[in-house]
Structures are given as structure tokens and as C-alpha cells.
Write a protein that holds these residues in place. Structure first.
Motif, short mmCIF file in Angstrom:
data_model
loop_
_atom_site.label_atom_id
_atom_site.label_comp_id
_atom_site.label_asym_id
_atom_site.label_seq_id
_atom_site.Cartn_x
_atom_site.Cartn_y
_atom_site.Cartn_z
N GLN A 89 -3.39 15.42 -6.90
CA GLN A 89 -3.45 13.96 -6.90
C GLN A 89 -2.80 13.43 -5.64
OE1 GLN A 89 -2.12 12.32 -10.60
NE2 GLN A 89 -2.42 10.20 -10.00
N THR A 90 -3.60 12.79 -4.79
CA THR A 90 -3.07 12.22 -3.55
C THR A 90 -2.78 10.74 -3.74
OG1 THR A 90 -5.33 11.86 -2.75
CG2 THR A 90 -4.25 13.90 -2.09
N LEU A 91 -2.30 10.10 -2.68
CA LEU A 91 -1.92 8.69 -2.76
C LEU A 91 -3.00 7.81 -2.14
CD1 LEU A 91 1.81 9.08 -1.68
CD2 LEU A 91 0.85 9.08 -3.99
N SER A 92 -3.15 6.62 -2.67
CA SER A 92 -4.12 5.68 -2.12
C SER A 92 -3.69 5.27 -0.71
CB SER A 92 -4.22 4.44 -3.02
OG SER A 92 -2.95 3.84 -3.16
N PRO A 93 -4.57 4.70 0.09
CA PRO A 93 -4.23 4.38 1.49
C PRO A 93 -2.92 3.63 1.64
CG PRO A 93 -6.55 4.02 1.10
CD PRO A 93 -5.95 4.35 -0.24
N LEU A 94 -2.07 4.15 2.48
CA LEU A 94 -0.81 3.50 2.81
C LEU A 94 -0.39 3.97 4.19
CD1 LEU A 94 2.19 5.16 0.91
CD2 LEU A 94 0.00 6.26 1.20
N ASP A 95 0.45 3.19 4.85
CA ASP A 95 0.91 3.51 6.19
C ASP A 95 2.15 4.38 6.07
OD1 ASP A 95 1.68 3.70 8.80
OD2 ASP A 95 2.01 1.56 9.11
N GLU A 96 1.98 5.69 6.22
CA GLU A 96 3.08 6.62 6.04
C GLU A 96 4.11 6.54 7.16
OE1 GLU A 96 0.64 10.12 3.70
OE2 GLU A 96 0.39 9.86 5.86
#
Length: 221
Positions: A89-96
Motif C-alpha cells: 500500500q503506497t501513499l497518494s500524491p504528496l510532496d515528499e
């Protein structure tokens, strides 16, 4: 026949002579040596069989905690960090690269402890990025240039698939924190790491993640 037995014995002796340090030994519950470190909420870690191998399962639900092992590793003797990981399970778009998006479904990182000279403390994070390309390096949004993030896996990586990794930590430290100009100076700066950590965190985004880690092993080649 004797010749081949001799060759085989030599090969086995060479393999056994290689410097190998397994920091987890998941099949023997070696992870019990690691200490939990909570930053914001508690991620859940457990050892189980998963898709063909023993694994450390990490579940993060709007939380940030990891497992930490304080152990001095000589990177001249064993510079290569080997591990495997799988993300379900990955994360939805975000500015890492931002504080609001400083979340990673998986990270394995090493720390050079500066002790009383905290400004000398350095950390290199090998991360699985949900939203950036593989092979990028950037400063951590909270810690700045003292903590480097390296996307060993990126947004093109497949979920549900084991990936085997190997990194030359000694060379990566030189490349990310700077060459000191000589072999002697680089040894003084980067020969030893003091801490190894594993973390799956989602506290900034408030999301969920599910990740599996294989054994964490240092080798000479």
C-alpha cells in the motif's frame, strides 16, 4: 572427482570467510534486539512469513515510529548494505520534499552519531518513494542537509513484489555528504556508522501504509 571436491571446498571456505553481519535474523526472531522509537503515533511491526520469505511487517496508520539498532558498523570491512522489501500500500500524491509530505512507506537508514557535537550527526535514508523517480537525492524537509534522502525505489516500482537491494553505504556517504579530499579524511568522516533504523511512517499525510522488510545484512562485497 578429487579436483572438483577441492575446488568446491575452496569456494565454501571463501564464502564462509567473507565478513557478513545479519542485523535482523528474522528466522530466529533477531529483531528483538531492536528498540522501538516513537515519533508520532505507533506503527505496528511484527515478524511473519510473507510471499515466500520471512519478513518484518510494518503497518502505519497516521503514525510514525520505527525500530532502531545501536550498533557500530565498520564500513571499510563491510560497506555493502543488503536488504529486500515489498510494499502493498503506497501513499497518494504528496510532496515528499515538504514537511507536510515527509512520509515514506518504507525506509532503511543509517546514522553517524556526532555525540556531543550534534552538528556532526549525519543520516542517510534509503527510501521507497511513492511519488518521485528512483535515484534521486534531497535534503530532509525537517533536518536539512544533515539528513539525506535517497529514493532507491520510486513511483514506477510495483506493489506486491519483492525487490532485492544492495548499496555501498561508504561510497553513498561520500557521494551525498561530500568527498573530504583524501582517502584518510574520508575514512575519518565515514568509516563507522552507529545506528541502523527501519521505519514506515504516514503521520504527516494521515494515510495508511503496509510494507514488508527482509533481513538487513552488511557484507564486504
Amino acid at each position: 572427482m578429487c579436483k572438483w571436491i577441492f575446488v568446491l571446498l575452496n569456494f565454501l571456505l571463501c564464502v564462509s570467510a567473507q565478513a557478513v553481519t545479519n542485523l535482523t535474523a528474522l528466522s530466529e526472531q533477531g529483531i528483538e534486539q531492536w528498540q522501538a522509537k516513537e515519533f508520532s503515533g505507533k506503527s505496528i511491526y511484527s515478524v511473519e512469513q510473507y510471499k515466500g520469505q520471512m519478513a518484518l511487517k510494518a503497518i502505519s496508520q497516521n503514525s510514525a515510529s520505527g525500530l532502531v539498532l545501536e550498533k557500530k558498523i565498520d564500513l571499510i570491512a563491510t560497506p555493502y548494505l543488503n536488504w529486500s522489501w515489498l510494499v502493498e500500500q503506497t501513499l497518494s500524491p504528496l510532496d515528499e520534499r515538504s514537511k507536510a509530505g515527509d512520509d515514506f512507506v518504507a525506509r532503511v537508514y543509517v546514522v553517524i552519531d556526532g555525540g556531543f557535537m550534534v552538528w556532526n550527526t549525519k543520516s542517510l535514508n534509503y527510501v521507497w518513494s511513492s511519488n518521485q523517480d528512483k535515484g534521486l537525492v534531497w535534503n530532509n524537509a525537517f533536518a536539512g542537509s544533515s539528513v539525506k534522502m535517497m529514493s532507491v525505489r520510486g513511483q514506477q516500482s510495483q506493489r506486491g513484489q519483492w525487490y532485492e537491494e544492495q548499496r555501498n553505504v561508504y561510497q553513498d556517504l561520500i557521494d551525498t555528504f561530500g568527498d573530504k579530499g583524501s582517502q584518510k579524511a574520508n575514512r575519518k568522516a565515514y568509516q563507522y556508522i552507529d545506528i541502523i533504523a527501519i521505519m514506515t511512517d504516514t503521520d504527516n499525510s494521515g494515510k495508511d501504509a503496509e510494507t514488508y522488510y527482509g533481513d538487513i545484512i552488511f557484507t564486504e562485497k
